[in-house]
Design an enzyme around this catalytic site. Structure first.
Site, PDB file in Angstrom:
ATOM      1  N   ASP A 140       0.776  -1.533  -0.025  1.00 30.32           N
ATOM      2  CA  ASP A 140       0.073  -0.280   0.088  1.00 30.32           C
ATOM      3  C   ASP A 140       0.817   1.198   0.085  1.00 30.32           C
ATOM      4  O   ASP A 140       1.677   1.517   0.924  1.00 30.32           O
ATOM      5  CB  ASP A 140      -0.959   0.267   1.171  1.00 30.32           C
ATOM      6  CG  ASP A 140      -2.099   0.993   1.009  1.00 30.32           C
ATOM      7  OD1 ASP A 140      -2.059   1.652   0.051  1.00 30.32           O
ATOM      8  OD2 ASP A 140      -2.797   0.941   2.036  1.00 30.32           O
ATOM      9  N   ASP A 141       0.975   2.125  -0.939  1.00 30.32           N
ATOM     10  CA  ASP A 141       1.765   3.289  -1.347  1.00 30.32           C
ATOM     11  C   ASP A 141       3.210   3.109  -1.495  1.00 30.32           C
ATOM     12  O   ASP A 141       3.946   3.789  -0.920  1.00 30.32           O
ATOM     13  CB  ASP A 141       1.530   4.034   0.032  1.00 30.32           C
ATOM     14  CG  ASP A 141       0.228   4.731   0.036  1.00 30.32           C
ATOM     15  OD1 ASP A 141      -0.769   4.482  -0.628  1.00 30.32           O
ATOM     16  OD2 ASP A 141      -0.122   5.348   0.987  1.00 30.32           O
ATOM     17  N   CYS A 189      -8.747   0.563  -9.919  1.00 28.01           N
ATOM     18  CA  CYS A 189      -9.948   0.378 -10.479  1.00 28.01           C
ATOM     19  C   CYS A 189     -10.339  -1.107 -10.170  1.00 28.01           C
ATOM     20  O   CYS A 189      -9.905  -1.857 -10.019  1.00 28.01           O
ATOM     21  CB  CYS A 189      -9.860   0.309 -12.320  1.00 28.01           C
ATOM     22  SG  CYS A 189     -11.363  -0.144 -12.961  1.00 28.01           S
ATOM     23  N   ASP A 227      -0.029  -0.408  -5.209  1.00 26.14           N
ATOM     24  CA  ASP A 227      -1.276   0.432  -5.597  1.00 26.14           C
ATOM     25  C   ASP A 227      -0.985   1.521  -6.448  1.00 26.14           C
ATOM     26  O   ASP A 227      -1.443   1.928  -7.344  1.00 26.14           O
ATOM     27  CB  ASP A 227      -2.389   0.354  -4.620  1.00 26.14           C
ATOM     28  CG  ASP A 227      -2.036   1.366  -3.526  1.00 26.14           C
ATOM     29  OD1 ASP A 227      -0.807   1.418  -3.265  1.00 26.14           O
ATOM     30  OD2 ASP A 227      -3.018   1.583  -2.567  1.00 26.14           O
TER      31      ASP A 227
END
Length: 473
Positions: free
Chosen positions: A62-63, A76, A277
């Site tokens: 994440d990140d 998406c 992501d």
């Protein structure tokens, strides 16, 4: 993603890749003769081993950026009935999900913790946004509260441990798919106890666009003070160190998974994807920390893959997007992709040309819808409404009109063309061959004919769906 790397190195050791693959079709038939039945049974048993589908593991952090050193070692969403785990489940894949799902997952409006998306056999999803301690899980649809005990509750380790248990309990007769989504390196950047003193002398990179003014860019990039105040620099350096600290537990996760796959003799038949992501910035164009801008540091993410048919230590420059992951996973599983209505395309032909034929896209779409608050931030009253993420030092990282769409080309020219949905109709254009850090917006210097071509490509990419997206010229 658009730098695709086949990887073998896990933690500090390198494992040799053993490649095998086979594609086949088995049919069953009625037999009368006992001898013929025995012969057919023997053949079927042998062939079932030949055509065994590959296992697949997707690790999604994440990140985690790639441009700002995040690889030191949103996305998406398809409608649920058509999500790729549903396809895999129909192919008798055993499926496991662990970690963060969506920011609003578990809320009453989203079905609560009892909602388990279709296609998952084992479901251990975080309720809400990333946390490391003191969180709630949906454990196969049942609420599970966790506290702040490292051995029991640290989320990255919990996801690993439950995935290892899944591998122990699975049926060896069928392939498996696992998706592991640790919170690292998302805030609040809570490292495991034994990693909290690491990287004490590390600072965010000072090269490229670090602490540079956002001259000639969208208004949001022009508002930070330049140079940044010391308080902002200290804040971003601390965030940078702590992000790295949390990733050490992800490093451990990858190592333990590799060892487990090796011990159960599934390593050579398993594709492992490692990605994130979106990217992150720490001080670029004087923006302290965030992830919502159109520049390379926020849109480029790591992608590492190993598995059957992939040569080791290979880096490809083929552009790959996050929407391609589903199609690639389904391709590996043997799904006829012409029957799948998704925007992405499989990048298995680029990774393993001996297994598939295919072409790479000449350009691609980058888009984001800005977010803001309808009222002013009470800690920054001078800024007014419509803004978000205004910290530290009241530097805002997002706004309602931070909404943009870009065309990125790599094949013929290394360009980026972006249009903002604001009252200025602001446009930014960059030549990343001569200006890799995107310091100069050259929209007023380029041939108007080129701008028209890029605009038309953008219109087509924004309006396409499914297979038509793979044929945009």
């Amino acid at each position: 993603l658009y730098s695709l790397t086949a990887f073998l190195q896990t933690d500090r050791q390198t494992d040799r890749l053993r490649v095998w693959s086979a594609v086949g079709l088995m049919a069953s038939a009625r037999v009368v003769s006992t001898c013929l039945f025995v012969a057919l049974l023997t053949c079927t048993l042998r062939c079932s081993q030949c055509v065994k589908l590959s296992n697949i593991i997707l690790i999604l952090t994440d990140d985690q950026d790639v441009e700002m050193g995040g690889m030191f070692l949103s996305s998406c969403c398809e409608a649920e009935p058509f999500a790729f785990p549903v396809y895999l489940s129909k192919l008798r894949y055993q499926t496991f999900y662990g970690g963060k799902y969506l920011n609003q997952y578990g809320s009453k409006d989203a079905g609560g913790v009892g909602h388990v998306p279709p296609g998952w056999d084992q479901w251990h999803a975080l309720v809400g946004n990333s946390k490391y301690y003191n969180y709630t899980l949906s454990a196969n649809g049942k609420e599970e509260k966790h506290g702040d005990n490292y051995e029991k509750d640290y989320l990255t380790d919990l996801v690993l441990n439950r995935s290892l248990h899944f591998l122990e309990e699975r049926s060896p007769s069928h392939p498996f798919f696992m998706m592991l989504c640790p919170p690292s390196p998302h805030s609040p950047w809570t490292a495991a106890p034994h990693y909290q003193q690491t990287f004490s002398d590390v600072k965010a990179p000072r090269n490229g666009s670090f602490n540079m003014p956002g001259k000639g860019k969208h208004w949001l990039l022009r508002q930070p003070a330049n140079p940044m105040p010391n308080s902002s620099v200290e804040y971003l350096d601390n965030a940078y160190r702590r992000r790295w600290q949390t990733l050490l537990s992800v490093d451990d996760m990858v190592e333990q998974l590799i060892k487990k796959l090796d011990s159960i003799k599934e390593l050579s038949n398993t594709y492992i994807f490692y990605t994130s992501d979106h990217g992150y910035h720490t001080g670029q164009f004087s923006l302290p920390i965030d992830k919502r801008q159109l520049y390379e540091f926020d849109i480029r993410i790591p992608l590492l893959v190993r598995g059957p048919g992939i040569k080791p230590k290979l880096t490809l420059q083929s552009p790959v997007l996050n929407i391609d992951l589903s199609m690639t996973i389904l391709d590996i599983a043997g799904v006829n992709l012409s029957t799948v209505n998704m925007d992405g395309q499989s990048f298995l032909p680029q990774m393993a040309p001996s297994l598939r034929n295919g072409t790479e896209r000449p350009f691609f779409l980058v888009e984001y819808t800005g977010e803001g608050h309808s009222s002013e931030d009470p800690s920054c009253p001078k800024l007014g409404p419509g803004l978000a993420e205004c910290f530290p030092d009241c530097v805002c990282e997002d706004a309602f009109n931070n909404t943009y769409a870009c065309v990125r080309t790599l094949k013929d020219a290394n360009l980026q063309y972006c249009e903002f949905a604001d009252n200025e109709s602001f446009v930014e254009v960059y030549n990343l061959t001569s200006d890799p850090h995107q310091l100069e917006n050259i929209v007023k210097k380029v041939d108007p004919a080129l701008l028209q071509i890029m605009n038309q490509r953008l219109i087509k990419l924004e309006s396409c769906t499914g297979d038509s997206c793979r044929n945009v010229k």
